[in-house]
Design a protein around this motif. Structure first.
Motif, PDB file in Angstrom:
ATOM      1  N   VAL A  31      28.870   4.450   8.964  1.00 13.21           N
ATOM      2  CA  VAL A  31      27.893   3.824   8.080  1.00 13.21           C
ATOM      3  C   VAL A  31      28.504   3.705   6.685  1.00 13.21           C
ATOM      4  O   VAL A  31      29.032   4.683   6.142  1.00 13.21           O
ATOM      5  CB  VAL A  31      26.583   4.637   8.025  1.00 13.21           C
ATOM      6  N   VAL A  33      27.958   2.746   2.729  1.00 17.36           N
ATOM      7  CA  VAL A  33      26.974   2.582   1.661  1.00 17.36           C
ATOM      8  C   VAL A  33      27.710   2.395   0.342  1.00 17.36           C
ATOM      9  O   VAL A  33      28.906   2.662   0.226  1.00 17.36           O
ATOM     10  CB  VAL A  33      26.009   3.790   1.569  1.00 17.36           C
ATOM     11  N   ALA A 199      21.499   6.645   7.936  1.00 15.85           N
ATOM     12  CA  ALA A 199      22.872   7.136   7.785  1.00 15.85           C
ATOM     13  C   ALA A 199      22.955   8.627   8.093  1.00 15.85           C
ATOM     14  O   ALA A 199      23.855   9.081   8.816  1.00 15.85           O
ATOM     15  CB  ALA A 199      23.371   6.860   6.368  1.00 15.85           C
ATOM     16  N   ALA A 203      24.825   8.424  11.749  1.00 18.78           N
ATOM     17  CA  ALA A 203      26.261   8.277  11.488  1.00 18.78           C
ATOM     18  C   ALA A 203      27.065   9.478  11.962  1.00 18.78           C
ATOM     19  O   ALA A 203      26.608  10.621  11.877  1.00 18.78           O
ATOM     20  CB  ALA A 203      26.496   8.066   9.995  1.00 18.78           C
ATOM     21  N   CYS A 206      30.204   8.777   7.170  1.00 16.07           N
ATOM     22  CA  CYS A 206      29.654   7.922   6.117  1.00 16.07           C
ATOM     23  C   CYS A 206      30.757   7.591   5.128  1.00 16.07           C
ATOM     24  O   CYS A 206      31.546   8.461   4.742  1.00 16.07           O
ATOM     25  CB  CYS A 206      28.505   8.617   5.387  1.00 16.07           C
ATOM     26  N   PRO A 220      28.106  13.132   7.720  1.00 18.94           N
ATOM     27  CA  PRO A 220      26.864  13.058   6.930  1.00 18.94           C
ATOM     28  C   PRO A 220      26.506  14.351   6.188  1.00 18.94           C
ATOM     29  O   PRO A 220      26.055  14.292   5.043  1.00 18.94           O
ATOM     30  CB  PRO A 220      25.802  12.714   7.975  1.00 18.94           C
TER      31      PRO A 220
END
Length: 241
Positions: A31, A33, A199, A203, A206, A220
């Motif tokens: 994931v 971000v 997430a 995930a 991350c 995570p």
């Protein structure tokens, strides 16, 4: 499954990606971000050559896909992608939307594609929508159809580019639930999202991107509760209020 080696992407004077390197194993749920404009979507689009890197290499299942000799269309059959907008054909029924690609690319007969589509629609509880048109569905339903359309190709990896950002808040959950099911079944996934709860829950890794670079890459628990990068700490302080 995916090796990204020093990928750079420039749009004129804008440096969208600045030497991104990454290895994604089969079955991982990665994931990504970061703040808007940091290069997340550009990176995702470079993975299946919707954007061609300015320099660097992308390898997928042992093949260098940035090599000009690579058959990009053949590659994309194994990489499903879901966008912010649903991109369904408005003049075709839901069933036709799902079966168009596998039949056109001669991966399945029409009969086989119809059977697969009906199975997928049953899975997401939308069997009764097979003969409906996209405009007759809610945004959440359309995005679930877009995911199912990608799954109809039996891809090895699924790429998601902020799949819930165009949805009303009450429709987000139904899309995330389908994505969680895919994750539980072992699908390799690369997801660009602002959904921090997703997430944390789904995930395996991350990534935090800023200024076209990956500044943190961690599981995570470390990413959210023991971040090392100061930019990430500041970002999380703003989005996790």
């Amino acid at each position: 499954m995916i090796d990204v080696k020093s990928v750079v992407k420039h749009f004129g004077d804008i440096h969208a990606l600045n030497g991104v390197s990454l290895h994604i194993k089969k079955g991982e749920k990665v994931v990504i971000v970061g703040p808007s404009g940091c290069g997340k979507s550009t990176f995702l689009r470079c993975l299946n050559l919707l954007e061609t890197p300015t320099s660097g290499e992308v390898w997928f299942e042992g093949e260098c896909i940035t090599d000009p000799r690579c058959n990009v269309n053949k590659l994309r059959m194994r990489m499903g992608m879901v966008f912010q907008q649903f991109n369904l054909f408005p003049h075709k029924t839901i069933l036709q939307n799902i079966t168009l690609a596998p039949v056109t690319l001669k991966l399945m007969t029409q009969e086989e594609a119809d059977k697969r589509a009906i199975e997928l629609l049953a899975r997401i509880g939308l069997s009764e929508k097979a003969d409906a048109y996209p405009a007759q569905l809610s945004g959440g339903q359309q995005q679930r159809i877009a995911i199912v359309r990608a799954l109809a190709m039996n891809p090895d990896v699924m790429l998601f580019d902020e799949p819930t950002s165009a949805l009303d808040p009450e429709m987000v959950g139904e899309v995330l639930e389908l994505m969680k099911e895919l994750a539980d079944e072992g699908m390799t996934m690369v997801v660009v999202t602002h959904e921090m709860g997703f997430a944390r829950e789904v995930a395996t890794r991350c990534l935090f991107m800023a200024d076209g670079q990956v500044l943190e890459d961690a599981p995570p628990t470390e990413f959210f509760y023991r971040p090392k990068n100061d930019r990430l700490k500041d970002f999380l302080a703003k989005v996790l209020v």
